[in-house]
Design a protein around this motif. Structure first.
Motif, PDB file in Angstrom:
ATOM      1  N   ILE A 141       0.786  -1.248   0.031  1.00 10.72           N
ATOM      2  CA  ILE A 141      -0.008   0.048   0.258  1.00 10.72           C
ATOM      3  C   ILE A 141       0.805   1.297  -0.034  1.00 10.72           C
ATOM      4  O   ILE A 141       1.495   1.372   0.826  1.00 10.72           O
ATOM      5  CB  ILE A 141      -1.086   0.058   1.197  1.00 10.72           C
ATOM      6  N   GLU A 157      -3.513   5.711   3.803  1.00 13.34           N
ATOM      7  CA  GLU A 157      -3.414   4.269   3.877  1.00 13.34           C
ATOM      8  C   GLU A 157      -4.615   3.968   4.386  1.00 13.34           C
ATOM      9  O   GLU A 157      -5.241   3.062   4.142  1.00 13.34           O
ATOM     10  CB  GLU A 157      -2.109   3.678   4.587  1.00 13.34           C
ATOM     11  N   THR A 198      -7.500   2.574   2.261  1.00 15.29           N
ATOM     12  CA  THR A 198      -7.691   1.116   2.274  1.00 15.29           C
ATOM     13  C   THR A 198      -7.617   0.492   3.447  1.00 15.29           C
ATOM     14  O   THR A 198      -7.127  -0.461   3.720  1.00 15.29           O
ATOM     15  CB  THR A 198      -6.351   0.460   1.490  1.00 15.29           C
ATOM     16  N   LEU A 207      -9.333  -2.738   3.961  1.00 19.99           N
ATOM     17  CA  LEU A 207      -8.540  -3.780   3.201  1.00 19.99           C
ATOM     18  C   LEU A 207      -7.496  -4.190   4.362  1.00 19.99           C
ATOM     19  O   LEU A 207      -7.276  -5.396   4.536  1.00 19.99           O
ATOM     20  CB  LEU A 207      -7.874  -3.213   1.966  1.00 19.99           C
ATOM     21  N   PHE A 240      -1.418  -0.986  -4.176  1.00 21.65           N
ATOM     22  CA  PHE A 240      -2.720  -0.052  -4.023  1.00 21.65           C
ATOM     23  C   PHE A 240      -2.005   1.362  -3.869  1.00 21.65           C
ATOM     24  O   PHE A 240      -1.211   1.661  -3.314  1.00 21.65           O
ATOM     25  CB  PHE A 240      -3.321  -0.236  -2.707  1.00 21.65           C
ATOM     26  N   VAL A 271      -6.555   3.613  -6.283  1.00 21.75           N
ATOM     27  CA  VAL A 271      -7.669   3.789  -5.084  1.00 21.75           C
ATOM     28  C   VAL A 271      -8.099   5.390  -5.072  1.00 21.75           C
ATOM     29  O   VAL A 271      -7.275   6.194  -5.092  1.00 21.75           O
ATOM     30  CB  VAL A 271      -6.673   3.713  -3.687  1.00 21.75           C
ATOM     31  N   LYS A 307     -12.197   1.020  11.137  1.00 15.95           N
ATOM     32  CA  LYS A 307     -11.713   2.039  10.137  1.00 15.95           C
ATOM     33  C   LYS A 307     -12.229   3.478  10.662  1.00 15.95           C
ATOM     34  O   LYS A 307     -11.194   4.281  10.731  1.00 15.95           O
ATOM     35  CB  LYS A 307     -12.066   1.728   9.013  1.00 15.95           C
ATOM     36  N   TRP A 348     -15.219   8.231   2.981  1.00 19.30           N
ATOM     37  CA  TRP A 348     -14.159   6.991   3.159  1.00 19.30           C
ATOM     38  C   TRP A 348     -14.505   5.961   4.202  1.00 19.30           C
ATOM     39  O   TRP A 348     -14.066   5.222   4.490  1.00 19.30           O
ATOM     40  CB  TRP A 348     -12.668   7.718   3.242  1.00 19.30           C
ATOM     41  N   GLU A 395     -15.289  -0.401   0.244  1.00 22.04           N
ATOM     42  CA  GLU A 395     -14.145   0.545  -0.495  1.00 22.04           C
ATOM     43  C   GLU A 395     -14.006   0.315  -1.818  1.00 22.04           C
ATOM     44  O   GLU A 395     -14.242  -0.744  -2.301  1.00 22.04           O
ATOM     45  CB  GLU A 395     -12.690   0.097   0.156  1.00 22.04           C
ATOM     46  N   TYR A 443     -12.137   0.678  -5.667  1.00 18.60           N
ATOM     47  CA  TYR A 443     -10.886   0.666  -6.400  1.00 18.60           C
ATOM     48  C   TYR A 443     -11.117   0.487  -7.796  1.00 18.60           C
ATOM     49  O   TYR A 443     -12.449   0.250  -8.020  1.00 18.60           O
ATOM     50  CB  TYR A 443     -10.087  -0.440  -5.877  1.00 18.60           C
TER      51      TYR A 443
END
Ligand SMILES: [Zn+2]
Length: 259
Positions: free
Chosen positions: A50, A58, A62, A65, A153, A185, A218, A249, A254, A256
């Motif tokens: 990443i 980050e 992501t 992820l 990513f 991303v 997150k 976000w 998410e 991509y």
């Protein structure tokens, strides 16, 4: 070159309300983008790498992820391109030096919420706001760490921030050179662009659904970026990231793009 880039940054300031989380979610739902999984995104035998232009990218791009990989014991390699010294250009409190020493600590605290304890991202220390000038050095640094079969990513090429777009190009070049996969991303694209922008490659869009525990982790991780989400203690100026921005976000999936 510095003056040119300063002008470019000023031409494209991050301001205004931008496109709402609701508008993106409605568009993504309408397109019926099929869900993917971490194991499909990052095939076993390869790592997730990443590449974050600034501390917080980050997690915002992501973080889900990262949490899902960490839960499987598959810790991604995080490459920190800059230490984020340029987020508060006019602040007497948030000097470049204070930001560059504080923001990496915010990332470390955030990663712990995502299940990555005592992890140090690889820090390249390129100057915040000047990644484009050092794009070839970034490609070279990535070539030292990326291997065939990895999935990189990095911010999408339409992200609308010079550091992000330079990072995306460098990641793409490194991936091509070693036979890795590059996944783009969207970070600032979600602020600046409209969902019906014809440049958005919706046909290569991927959607990673996040379970409730991942969304909660997150969100907790995002709250670690105090330098970005709190008003400037010296001037009282508005935070870099407000609640409306964060909502884009911190939703239930998410997004991509497969490069
Ligand atoms: Zn950034």
């Amino acid at each position: 070159v510095d003056a040119l880039i300063d002008r470019e940054m000023e031409d494209r300031p991050i301001e205004g309300a931008g496109t709402s989380a609701f508008d993106w979610r409605r568009h993504v739902a309408r397109l019926e983008i099929l869900p993917t999984t971490v194991d499909a995104l990052v095939p076993r035998g390869g790592r997730a790498v990443i590449v974050a232009p600034h501390p917080d990218d980050e997690v915002l791009g992501t973080g889900g992820l990262i949490a899902q990989l960490a839960r499987r014991g598959r810790w991604p390699l995080i490459v920190a391109v800059t230490d984020g010294g340029a987020s508060h250009a006019r602040s007497s409190y948030w000097t470049r030096q204070r930001l560059a020493s504080t923001r990496p600590l915010e990332t470390a605290a955030a990663l712990a919420h995502l299940g990555m304890h005592d992890v140090r991202p690889m820090r390249l220390g390129l100057p915040d706001g000047r990644v484009r000038v050092h794009e070839q050095a970034l490609v070279a640094a990535l070539l030292d760490v990326v291997r065939t079969g990895d999935t990189i990513f990095a911010p999408c090429l339409l992200d609308g921030h010079p550091d992000h777009e330079a990072t995306g190009r460098a990641a793409s070049a490194a991936a091509t050179a070693v036979g890795a996969t590059c996944v783009q991303v969207p970070i600032w694209m979600l602020h600046r662009a409209r969902p019906d922008d014809p440049n958005i490659p919706w046909r290569s869009a991927l959607r990673l659904p996040l379970d409730a525990a991942t969304v909660a982790a997150k969100r907790a991780a995002a709250w670690c970026f105090r330098s970005q989400i709190e008003p400037d203690p010296a001037s009282g100026a508005a935070p870099v990231l407000d609640a409306r921005m964060l909502a884009r976000w911190l939703g239930p999936d998410e997004l991509y793009f497969r490069a």
